[in-house]
Design an enzyme around this catalytic site. Structure first.
Site, PDB file in Angstrom:
ATOM      1  N   GLU A 136       0.838  -1.216   0.000  1.00 17.81           N
ATOM      2  CA  GLU A 136       0.000   0.000   0.000  1.00 17.81           C
ATOM      3  C   GLU A 136       0.866   1.257   0.000  1.00 17.81           C
ATOM      4  O   GLU A 136       0.558   2.230  -0.702  1.00 17.81           O
ATOM      5  CB  GLU A 136      -0.967  -0.007   1.193  1.00 17.81           C
ATOM      6  CG  GLU A 136      -1.943  -1.186   1.226  1.00 17.81           C
ATOM      7  CD  GLU A 136      -2.775  -1.373  -0.040  1.00 17.81           C
ATOM      8  OE1 GLU A 136      -2.890  -0.441  -0.848  1.00 17.81           O
ATOM      9  OE2 GLU A 136      -3.302  -2.486  -0.228  1.00 17.81           O
ATOM     10  N   HIS A 139       2.151   2.071  -3.425  1.00 17.76           N
ATOM     11  CA  HIS A 139       1.191   2.842  -4.243  1.00 17.76           C
ATOM     12  C   HIS A 139       1.335   4.337  -3.973  1.00 17.76           C
ATOM     13  O   HIS A 139       1.282   5.147  -4.887  1.00 17.76           O
ATOM     14  CB  HIS A 139      -0.245   2.419  -3.940  1.00 17.76           C
ATOM     15  CG  HIS A 139      -0.657   1.132  -4.581  1.00 17.76           C
ATOM     16  ND1 HIS A 139      -0.384   0.817  -5.896  1.00 17.76           N
ATOM     17  CD2 HIS A 139      -1.347   0.070  -4.086  1.00 17.76           C
ATOM     18  CE1 HIS A 139      -0.887  -0.374  -6.187  1.00 17.76           C
ATOM     19  NE2 HIS A 139      -1.469  -0.855  -5.103  1.00 17.76           N
ATOM     20  N   HIS A 145       0.368  -1.756  -9.942  1.00 21.30           N
ATOM     21  CA  HIS A 145       0.497  -3.209  -9.793  1.00 21.30           C
ATOM     22  C   HIS A 145       1.505  -3.782 -10.776  1.00 21.30           C
ATOM     23  O   HIS A 145       1.623  -3.319 -11.909  1.00 21.30           O
ATOM     24  CB  HIS A 145      -0.866  -3.879  -9.958  1.00 21.30           C
ATOM     25  CG  HIS A 145      -1.729  -3.689  -8.747  1.00 21.30           C
ATOM     26  ND1 HIS A 145      -3.087  -3.634  -8.786  1.00 21.30           N
ATOM     27  CD2 HIS A 145      -1.373  -3.520  -7.437  1.00 21.30           C
ATOM     28  CE1 HIS A 145      -3.550  -3.446  -7.555  1.00 21.30           C
ATOM     29  NE2 HIS A 145      -2.526  -3.365  -6.725  1.00 21.30           N
ATOM     30  N   CYS A 151       6.513 -10.298  -6.791  1.00 20.78           N
ATOM     31  CA  CYS A 151       6.850  -8.921  -6.391  1.00 20.78           C
ATOM     32  C   CYS A 151       5.809  -8.426  -5.392  1.00 20.78           C
ATOM     33  O   CYS A 151       4.613  -8.715  -5.534  1.00 20.78           O
ATOM     34  CB  CYS A 151       6.863  -8.012  -7.621  1.00 20.78           C
ATOM     35  SG  CYS A 151       7.088  -6.255  -7.216  1.00 20.78           S
TER      36      CYS A 151
HETATM   37 ZN   LIG Z   1      -2.508  -2.681  -4.862  1.00 17.16          ZN
HETATM   38 ZN   LIG Z   2       7.449  -5.479  -9.383  1.00 16.28          ZN
END
Ligand SMILES: [Zn+2]
Ligand SMILES: [Zn+2]
Length: 183
Positions: A136, A139, A145, A151
């Site tokens: 999170e 982001h 993503h 990953c």
């Molecule tokens: Zn996500």
């Molecule tokens: Zn990645």
């Protein structure tokens, strides 16, 4: 809810075990080198984020609340609760974040093995908590993503997907993480 000058603040909402917060803080520190990570004093879940029909909290409303109240005027803030989260369109989410913004939220609820009828495992619970926090916060640093299943930025729509990830970023995602405070 002061952030003590940290550029990444972890904000527990409700009663969150200190040991899991310490584990998450250590995992986040490893994942974002050069960033100062702090755990702020616990706050309360705001009332307006309840979806009473579902018995869950609305993660989008929680992010809007944090944003509106400028809970963290600088840096990144990850709110951590133990209440199950959902959105308008998803029956549950592990967390949600503003891509390239300041605010992220995550729930510990579905990270516990016993929720799936499995034996309790603190190690597994802590491992999942660290991954979700890094995902999170990733982001908020602008990462989207990743197609690589191992990953940490891979999307998790099930706990199995979370367990397949490593705690760290793949080389491409790692290269996109800012090394110094950027807020
Ligand atoms: Zn996500
Ligand atoms: Zn990645």
């Amino acid at each position: 809810m002061a952030n003590d000058g940290a550029d990444i603040t972890l904000l527990p909402l409700g009663v969150i075990e200190r040991r899991v917060l310490a584990h998450v803080a250590a995992a986040v520190t490893r994942a974002f080198p050069g960033h100062l990570v702090a755990v702020s004093p616990a706050g309360r879940l705001p009332r307006g984020i309840w979806n009473t029909a579902r018995g869950q909290c609305d993660s989008t409303r929680l992010i809007r609340y944090l944003d509106r109240h400028q809970v963290c005027p600088a840096g990144k803030l990850l709110a951590i609760c133990d209440t199950d989260l959902c959105t308008q369109i998803l029956t549950f989410v592990f967390g949600e974040a503003e891509v390239g913004g300041c605010y992220a939220v995550m729930s510990l609820h579905r990270l516990r093995p016993e929720v799936y009828g499995m034996p309790r495992s603190e190690a597994l619970f802590f491992d999942r908590s660290g991954k979700e926090a890094i995902h999170e916060l990733g982001h908020t640093f602008g990462l989207r993503h990743c197609y690589r299943y191992d990953c940490v930025m891979h999307s998790s729509d099930s706990i199995e997907a979370t367990d397949l990830k490593r705690e760290g970023f793949c080389p491409r995602c790692r290269s996109l993480v800012p090394r110094a405070p950027n807020c």
